[in-house]
Design an enzyme around this catalytic site. Structure first.
Site, mmCIF file in Angstrom:
data_model
loop_
_atom_site.group_PDB
_atom_site.id
_atom_site.type_symbol
_atom_site.label_atom_id
_atom_site.label_comp_id
_atom_site.label_asym_id
_atom_site.label_seq_id
_atom_site.Cartn_x
_atom_site.Cartn_y
_atom_site.Cartn_z
ATOM 1 N N HIS A 89 -1.079 -0.626 -10.178
ATOM 2 C CA HIS A 89 -1.869 -1.936 -9.202
ATOM 3 C C HIS A 89 -1.951 -3.088 -9.814
ATOM 4 O O HIS A 89 -3.313 -3.603 -9.767
ATOM 5 C CB HIS A 89 -2.970 -0.965 -8.425
ATOM 6 C CG HIS A 89 -3.283 -1.548 -7.005
ATOM 7 N ND1 HIS A 89 -3.707 -1.083 -5.980
ATOM 8 C CD2 HIS A 89 -3.086 -2.904 -6.742
ATOM 9 C CE1 HIS A 89 -3.830 -1.931 -5.022
ATOM 10 N NE2 HIS A 89 -3.450 -3.126 -5.376
ATOM 11 N N GLU A 143 -3.558 6.719 -4.740
ATOM 12 C CA GLU A 143 -3.380 5.548 -5.452
ATOM 13 C C GLU A 143 -2.986 5.741 -6.838
ATOM 14 O O GLU A 143 -2.228 5.037 -7.446
ATOM 15 C CB GLU A 143 -4.755 4.651 -5.359
ATOM 16 C CG GLU A 143 -4.834 3.347 -6.106
ATOM 17 C CD GLU A 143 -3.818 2.137 -5.627
ATOM 18 O OE1 GLU A 143 -3.998 1.081 -5.766
ATOM 19 O OE2 GLU A 143 -2.634 2.520 -5.698
ATOM 20 N N ARG A 189 0.773 -1.088 0.069
ATOM 21 C CA ARG A 189 -0.094 -0.017 0.177
ATOM 22 C C ARG A 189 0.775 1.406 0.161
ATOM 23 O O ARG A 189 1.899 1.366 0.622
ATOM 24 C CB ARG A 189 -0.919 -0.019 1.276
ATOM 25 C CG ARG A 189 -2.066 -1.071 1.095
ATOM 26 C CD ARG A 189 -3.042 -0.660 0.086
ATOM 27 N NE ARG A 189 -4.212 -1.645 0.227
ATOM 28 C CZ ARG A 189 -4.311 -2.735 -0.575
ATOM 29 N NH1 ARG A 189 -3.333 -2.722 -1.595
ATOM 30 N NH2 ARG A 189 -5.182 -3.361 -0.696
#
Length: 342
Positions: free
Chosen positions: A300, A281, A253
């Site tokens: 991701h 993100e 993360r």
């Protein structure tokens, strides 16, 4: 032909739009049809605003089969699911939809975290081996020079023989990375406050405090859960401890690394990074992360994607089969463990 005595569990699929279509191939729908007395075409996208068909299925459901985008299972929703006994989650973390109300009602929970760990570890292994060989930098130099430049001299310090790899967190993914590194001649340091010296020896790694790991590793890869205690665990001070040229890999993360401090080290060229997650993100459009030559930035993708989703489905249907046979889950989620896991 199923008779009135059909005692297979009633299962309701609950997940975000478009996910079931990627999760279930025809063979999975066929298997679900044999395991459950359920309409496999009915997918609950929002249990909080249930359609009449979803409300009826929820009232009858013995099992919820969930994935990304599942509605949080509040006491109010569970009150409308009086028969619910289990949740099978075909993805990793259950923290976004399993609530205290689930545990209070004694609902059994399982997840496909073990399966989702595998592609993340594979991505990490590839990143480690490519970082050690300075692949990204070599490719860029080759593209720029387009001739047989003196790469042997430039890469004198590169290579994966006896390189020290620091692993932060013996999570499922961290442990899988350790396993995948066994065939290679690298030295592995591990920082994890929950792992004893004896357990570290069993894993074949050398335990280290985080400061020591940062100071000794040529590659540092982060596999800790996102918790208040792990926020910015790689801060400016610890990044400064890393030797020049160290590669930082993050598939966990973004919040685990102080990104402002990391950016300063990357812009200066002192450190390198392979980042599959960031904080936020999606980096802002003007972020240097997109264009820095010493950064490999991916959106991701390390976790399950494409055909890898079918591994999650297969594992989850195995668990559903166990439940239908009256057996305990092979990989249950325990509420107590969630305090220090993803």
């Amino acid at each position: 032909m199923h008779h009135a005595t059909d005692n297979r569990p009633a299962v309701l699929l609950a997940m975000g739009p478009g996910i079931a279509e990627r999760l279930f191939a025809d063979r999975h729908r066929d298997r679900l049809a044999t395991l459950a007395r359920t309409d496999p075409r009915l997918i609950a996208h929002d249990l909080a605003a249930a359609t009449p068909a979803v409300a009826a299925a929820l009232a009858e459901a013995d099992v919820l089969f969930t994935c990304w985008g599942a509605t949080p299972l509040t006491a109010e929703i569970l009150d409308r699911a009086p028969r619910l006994r289990a949740v099978v989650h075909a993805a990793g973390s259950v923290k976004h939809h399993i609530t205290d109300a689930c545990w209070e009602r004694g609902i059994a929970v399982t997840s496909a975290a073990a399966a989702n760990a595998l592609p993340v570890a594979e991505y990490t292994l590839a990143a480690i081996l490519f970082a050690g060989k300075h692949v990204l930098r070599s490719a860029q130099r080759y593209e720029k020079l387009r001739t047989d430049y003196d790469w042997r001299r430039e890469l004198a310090g590169a290579g994966n023989y006896r390189r020290t790899v620091g692993i932060v967190g013996a999570s499922r993914i961290g442990r899988r990375v350790i396993e995948l590194l066994r065939p290679f001649d690298v030295d592995v340091l591990l920082y994890d406050p929950y792992v004893s010296a004896a357990e570290a020896a069993g894993l074949g790694v050398v335990p280290a405090e985080l400061d020591e790991l940062c100071g000794r590793s040529g590659i540092v890869t982060v596999h800790a859960p996102q918790l208040p205690a792990t926020r910015h665990m790689l801060d400016a001070r610890r990044l400064a401890l890393m030797p020049d040229g160290t590669t930082v890999i993050n598939t966990a993360r973004g919040s685990l690394i102080d990104e402002t401090a990391l950016l300063a080290e990357l812009v200066s060229g002192r450190l390198h990074a392979v980042l599959d997650v960031t904080d936020p993100e999606v980096p802002p459009a003007d972020s240097p992360l997109y264009t820095l030559p010493n950064v490999l930035l991916t959106p991701h993708i390390a976790g399950s994607l494409g055909n890898e989703l079918h591994r999650l489905t297969d594992l989850s249907l195995d668990e559903l089969e166990r439940f239908a046979a009256g057996l305990p889950f092979a990989d249950p989620v325990h509420s107590a463990a969630l305090n220090h896991s993803a």
